[in-house]
Design an enzyme around this catalytic site. Structure first.
Site, mmCIF file in Angstrom:
data_model
loop_
_atom_site.group_PDB
_atom_site.id
_atom_site.type_symbol
_atom_site.label_atom_id
_atom_site.label_comp_id
_atom_site.label_asym_id
_atom_site.label_seq_id
_atom_site.Cartn_x
_atom_site.Cartn_y
_atom_site.Cartn_z
ATOM 1 N N ASP A 56 0.841 -1.199 0.000
ATOM 2 C CA ASP A 56 0.000 0.000 0.000
ATOM 3 C C ASP A 56 0.878 1.252 0.000
ATOM 4 O O ASP A 56 0.639 2.194 0.756
ATOM 5 C CB ASP A 56 -0.956 0.006 1.195
ATOM 6 C CG ASP A 56 -1.953 1.171 1.145
ATOM 7 O OD1 ASP A 56 -2.270 1.629 0.029
ATOM 8 O OD2 ASP A 56 -2.395 1.632 2.220
ATOM 9 N N HIS A 111 -3.146 -0.040 11.594
ATOM 10 C CA HIS A 111 -3.127 -1.425 11.121
ATOM 11 C C HIS A 111 -1.698 -1.924 10.913
ATOM 12 O O HIS A 111 -0.746 -1.134 10.912
ATOM 13 C CB HIS A 111 -3.907 -1.561 9.803
ATOM 14 C CG HIS A 111 -3.580 -0.477 8.809
ATOM 15 N ND1 HIS A 111 -4.408 0.601 8.584
ATOM 16 C CD2 HIS A 111 -2.520 -0.305 7.985
ATOM 17 C CE1 HIS A 111 -3.867 1.388 7.669
ATOM 18 N NE2 HIS A 111 -2.726 0.861 7.294
ATOM 19 N N GLN A 115 -4.152 -5.612 5.203
ATOM 20 C CA GLN A 115 -3.894 -4.685 6.307
ATOM 21 C C GLN A 115 -4.900 -4.951 7.424
ATOM 22 O O GLN A 115 -6.087 -4.667 7.277
ATOM 23 C CB GLN A 115 -3.995 -3.229 5.827
ATOM 24 C CG GLN A 115 -2.840 -2.834 4.904
ATOM 25 C CD GLN A 115 -3.085 -1.513 4.188
ATOM 26 O OE1 GLN A 115 -4.054 -1.390 3.443
ATOM 27 N NE2 GLN A 115 -2.226 -0.542 4.402
ATOM 28 N N ARG A 151 4.436 11.594 11.964
ATOM 29 C CA ARG A 151 3.179 11.701 11.216
ATOM 30 C C ARG A 151 2.364 10.449 11.501
ATOM 31 O O ARG A 151 2.734 9.340 11.101
ATOM 32 C CB ARG A 151 3.451 11.823 9.712
ATOM 33 C CG ARG A 151 2.184 11.889 8.851
ATOM 34 C CD ARG A 151 2.578 11.816 7.385
ATOM 35 N NE ARG A 151 1.433 11.841 6.489
ATOM 36 C CZ ARG A 151 0.731 10.777 6.109
ATOM 37 N NH1 ARG A 151 1.041 9.579 6.588
ATOM 38 N NH2 ARG A 151 -0.278 10.890 5.258
ATOM 39 N N ASP A 165 -0.465 8.074 10.959
ATOM 40 C CA ASP A 165 -1.310 7.757 9.807
ATOM 41 C C ASP A 165 -2.647 7.168 10.243
ATOM 42 O O ASP A 165 -2.727 6.357 11.163
ATOM 43 C CB ASP A 165 -0.581 6.752 8.903
ATOM 44 C CG ASP A 165 -1.318 6.500 7.606
ATOM 45 O OD1 ASP A 165 -1.391 7.415 6.777
ATOM 46 O OD2 ASP A 165 -1.855 5.390 7.452
ATOM 47 N N GLU A 170 -2.769 12.677 10.546
ATOM 48 C CA GLU A 170 -3.169 12.411 9.162
ATOM 49 C C GLU A 170 -4.627 11.984 9.229
ATOM 50 O O GLU A 170 -4.952 10.807 9.338
ATOM 51 C CB GLU A 170 -2.288 11.323 8.541
ATOM 52 C CG GLU A 170 -2.460 11.173 7.028
ATOM 53 C CD GLU A 170 -3.619 10.253 6.632
ATOM 54 O OE1 GLU A 170 -4.223 10.493 5.578
ATOM 55 O OE2 GLU A 170 -3.910 9.304 7.392
ATOM 56 N N HIS A 195 1.300 12.720 -1.653
ATOM 57 C CA HIS A 195 1.457 11.404 -2.268
ATOM 58 C C HIS A 195 0.117 10.735 -2.537
ATOM 59 O O HIS A 195 0.045 9.762 -3.272
ATOM 60 C CB HIS A 195 2.283 10.511 -1.343
ATOM 61 C CG HIS A 195 1.547 10.136 -0.096
ATOM 62 N ND1 HIS A 195 1.331 11.021 0.940
ATOM 63 C CD2 HIS A 195 0.927 8.986 0.279
ATOM 64 C CE1 HIS A 195 0.638 10.433 1.879
ATOM 65 N NE2 HIS A 195 0.375 9.191 1.520
ATOM 66 N N ASP A 196 -0.953 11.265 -1.944
ATOM 67 C CA ASP A 196 -2.262 10.609 -2.001
ATOM 68 C C ASP A 196 -3.145 11.258 -3.062
ATOM 69 O O ASP A 196 -2.767 12.234 -3.710
ATOM 70 C CB ASP A 196 -2.940 10.679 -0.633
ATOM 71 C CG ASP A 196 -3.537 9.337 -0.209
ATOM 72 O OD1 ASP A 196 -3.831 8.521 -1.100
ATOM 73 O OD2 ASP A 196 -3.696 9.116 1.000
ATOM 74 N N ARG A 225 -2.737 6.281 -8.013
ATOM 75 C CA ARG A 225 -1.939 7.241 -7.252
ATOM 76 C C ARG A 225 -0.468 7.210 -7.657
ATOM 77 O O ARG A 225 0.254 8.192 -7.461
ATOM 78 C CB ARG A 225 -2.080 6.977 -5.751
ATOM 79 C CG ARG A 225 -3.465 7.296 -5.201
ATOM 80 C CD ARG A 225 -3.597 6.901 -3.746
ATOM 81 N NE ARG A 225 -3.418 5.469 -3.544
ATOM 82 C CZ ARG A 225 -3.460 4.879 -2.360
ATOM 83 N NH1 ARG A 225 -3.681 5.597 -1.272
ATOM 84 N NH2 ARG A 225 -3.299 3.560 -2.250
#
Length: 650
Positions: A141, A184, A252, A282, A284, A326, A395-396, A519
């Site tokens: 991912d 996760h 995940q 960061r 997530d 995030e 990046h997303d 992406r």
């Protein structure tokens, strides 16, 4: 709960600490623990007080914090004390960030060190290295499916490499930001493997069910994150013969934070990386941390309590380390990740301003600022000792998660307007933007968009046509959007190759592990030979890089751009313009007027409305960005297509 109860319990815990911990010099640790323990105890009781092993788990929590403190270097402890003394240090206008892939922006971590000169050349002093922890090949991912929280992916380097980069960054006053995935693990993590092997202790780290009875109840209210590639929120595991909660991808596994052992494990992970020299963690997917039947399992109150507890514990062991939330959630939810019902931030000091990002892209598509102005008007003020991370691209994917009421307020129908935005950036209306749809949901009509900044604003198509006017227009759009995030209030975050005008990379279609995830179109490897064109006048790279370098340098000198809730959005009759005032919170008379034109035609801005509320008079206004006075006719100034001004009195 009486405070003396928690203090009595703390005395008992300190007596029970392992001898090797008690013998250490823990002077600063004990001071901070005493100051924070009442809050820590209260939160731990709220989350886990019903458990028979409560006191044992609280002892483990304190031992985890103590070990983290013992392992912290003298240099990092000195930095902690310095940042405690100057607790607003990160609100300064001097910070400008960049998010990069260590194996895209550079070849690997050792090679990233050779790019420090590039950061300094541009003016970057906060570097977010996108996820580098160990992940399974083909099931990563993009780096967010962690199989070992304490190891670097060997394809990019080692922990020693990261420590070395952290040391080199500190020498140059550059902050290091690193991703920690809280929600996760990979199904190949040791915890998951031991759960699969039948160890109940590790099964309790996840949400695992014998039948579909409970998963089906969850599914009634939980949305799908990846409806196209991974529909549903549960995956059947053949080896266990059981269902596992997998909100993101089927590989995940969601962690179960109702188990205090999971919390303590993950706190230990945070402190481990803080002790490697990471300045900013960061965190997530924080919106997903607490799962509750009958809800969306997002933004739950206890998810906030988990973050508050993590912050309190980190302040005991490594108080100089910041948290980024995030949480790409609705505008009404995002500010809660600074800390609900608080004045000073008590969860995460920094949060992504996804609302501003999405609104900027709306104005690019519509060429007006109706929704942008409406959305910003309703964006809540941040807390004290908290700040936004403002970005144009990351990046997303880009999700258009505006508030439906804001969309309706400006005369759009929410679902139709979002559909228009997706179609516009896919290039369905004209050939200017070059974006790709991401995760379309036929049931809800929802979708997101992917693409590099340069390609989405039309630089890719302009270069193909060799139309110099279209090239100049695309560059102006790039600079306009960065002109906003550099002046809005918060830490601006520039993405990967955006200062070089890097275009979409379609080679991901050739990689079977990436071709179904659009992406990757905006996650290219940087061509450093081409990047040298940033030094050659007349090139696109030079135009973008030199302009952004200048903007960053100017930003760092303007005290009004520090972030102390010192911004006022102005109401304008012209729906193509955005305007706001930034002022020095210590000397309010020192101010900057930011005006931006999102239209492809020149627009007038009337200065009369600013006297005397903003400026006492209109003489000697100068644009800090260009160093020149704006073109002016009587009390009106003109902004060319996609132009912005940073106006101040000389």
């Amino acid at each position: 709960m009486y405070e003396q109860i928690s203090h009595s319990l703390l005395n008992s815990i300190l007596d029970d600490l392992r001898p090797e911990i008690r013998r250490q010099d823990l002077r600063h640790f004990y001071t901070r623990l005493g100051a924070n323990f009442y809050a820590i105890h209260s939160l731990f009781v709220t989350l886990y007080g019903h458990r028979d092993d409560f006191k044992f788990q609280l002892l483990r929590l304190v031992e985890t914090m103590a070990r983290g403190y013992i392992d912290r270097s003298r240099e990092l402890e000195t930095l902690d004390i310095k940042r405690e003394d100057d607790y607003n240090w990160f609100l300064s206008q001097k910070w400008v960030g960049m998010a990069v892939y260590s194996n895209g922006f550079a070849e690997n971590l050792p090679d990233l060190e050779s790019k420090i000169g590039y950061f300094q050349e541009l003016g970057i002093n906060m570097v977010h290295i996108l996820p580098i922890l160990r992940c399974p090949a083909g099931k990563s991912d993009g780096g967010y499916a962690i199989s070992d929280f304490r190891q670097i992916d060997e394809r990019v380097g080692t922990i020693a490499d990261l420590r070395h980069i952290a040391e080199e960054f500190r020498k140059r006053d550059i902050l290091l930001v690193l991703d920690i995935v809280l929600n996760h693990t990979s199904d190949e993590h040791e915890w998951a493997k031991r759960a699969i092997a039948g160890e109940q202790h590790f099964k309790d780290y996840y949400y695992i069910y014998d039948s579909r009875d409970i998963p089906d109840v969850f599914e009634q209210s939980m949305p799908e994150v990846f409806p196209e590639s991974d529909p549903g929120n549960f995956t059947w595991n053949e080896e266990m013969g059981q269902w596992v909660m997998t909100v993101f991808h089927d590989y995940q596994w969601d962690l179960n934070y109702s188990n205090p052992a999971v919390f303590i494990e993950m706190l230990d992970v945070l402190l481990f990386w803080a002790n490697q020299g990471v300045d900013v963690l960061r965190l997530d997917a924080v919106a997903f941390l607490w799962k509750k039947l009958g809800t969306t399992c997002q933004n739950e109150r206890k998810a906030h309590l988990i973050l508050q507890l993590m912050k309190d514990c980190c302040q005991v062991t490594a108080p100089g380390v910041l948290f980024i939330a995030e949480a790409i959630v609705a505008p009404t939810e995002i500010t809660k990740y600074f800390g609900e019902d608080a004045i000073v931030a008590k969860e995460c000091e920094i949060a992504y301003n996804a609302t501003l990002m999405a609104l900027l892209w709306d104005s690019v598509a519509t060429r007006n600022t109706k929704l942008l102005s409406q959305g910003l008007k309703n964006l809540p003020n941040k807390l004290e000792r908290a700040t936004w991370l403002n970005y144009v691209r990351c990046h997303d994917d880009i999700g258009f998660g505006f508030d439906d009421q804001d969309i309706e307020q400006v005369g759009y129908e929410p679902r139709a307007h979002r559909r228009f935005l997706i179609d516009y950036f896919k290039g369905d209306f004209d050939a200017i933007p070059r974006g790709l749809a991401f995760m379309p949901n036929d049931t809800t009509g929802d979708a997101r968009i992917c693409g590099s900044l340069a390609s989405l604003v039309g630089l890719e198509s302009a270069l193909e046509s060799k139309d110099q006017k279209l090239i100049a227009t695309a560059i102006s759009r790039i600079l306009l959007m960065h002109g906003i995030i550099l002046s809005f209030g918060g830490i601006p975050l520039i993405y990967n190759g955006d200062a070089l005008g890097v275009l979409n990379d379609y080679s991901f279609y050739d990689d079977p592990s990436k071709r179904n995830d659009s992406r990757w179109v905006h996650r290219p490897k940087i061509n450093w030979a081409k990047a040298e064109l940033r030094r050659k006048q007349g090139t696109v790279e030079f135009s973008i890089f030199s302009a952004m370098k200048k903007m960053i340098a100017i930003r760092k000198e303007i005290s009004a751009f520090a972030d102390f809730n010192n911004r006022e959005i102005l109401h304008l009759d012209n729906q193509h313009l955005l305007a706001f005032v930034r002022f020095n919170h210590l000397r309010p008379s020192e101010l900057v007027l930011v005006v931006a034109n999102f239209n492809n035609q020149p627009q007038f801005f009337d200065l009369d409305s600013l006297v005397p509320s903003v400026f006492s008079s209109l003489d000697r206004l100068i644009d800090l960005h260009s160093g020149r006075s704006p073109s002016q006719s009587s009390s009106r100034i003109v902004l060319q297509a996609y132009q912005f001004y940073w106006l101040s009195k000389t």
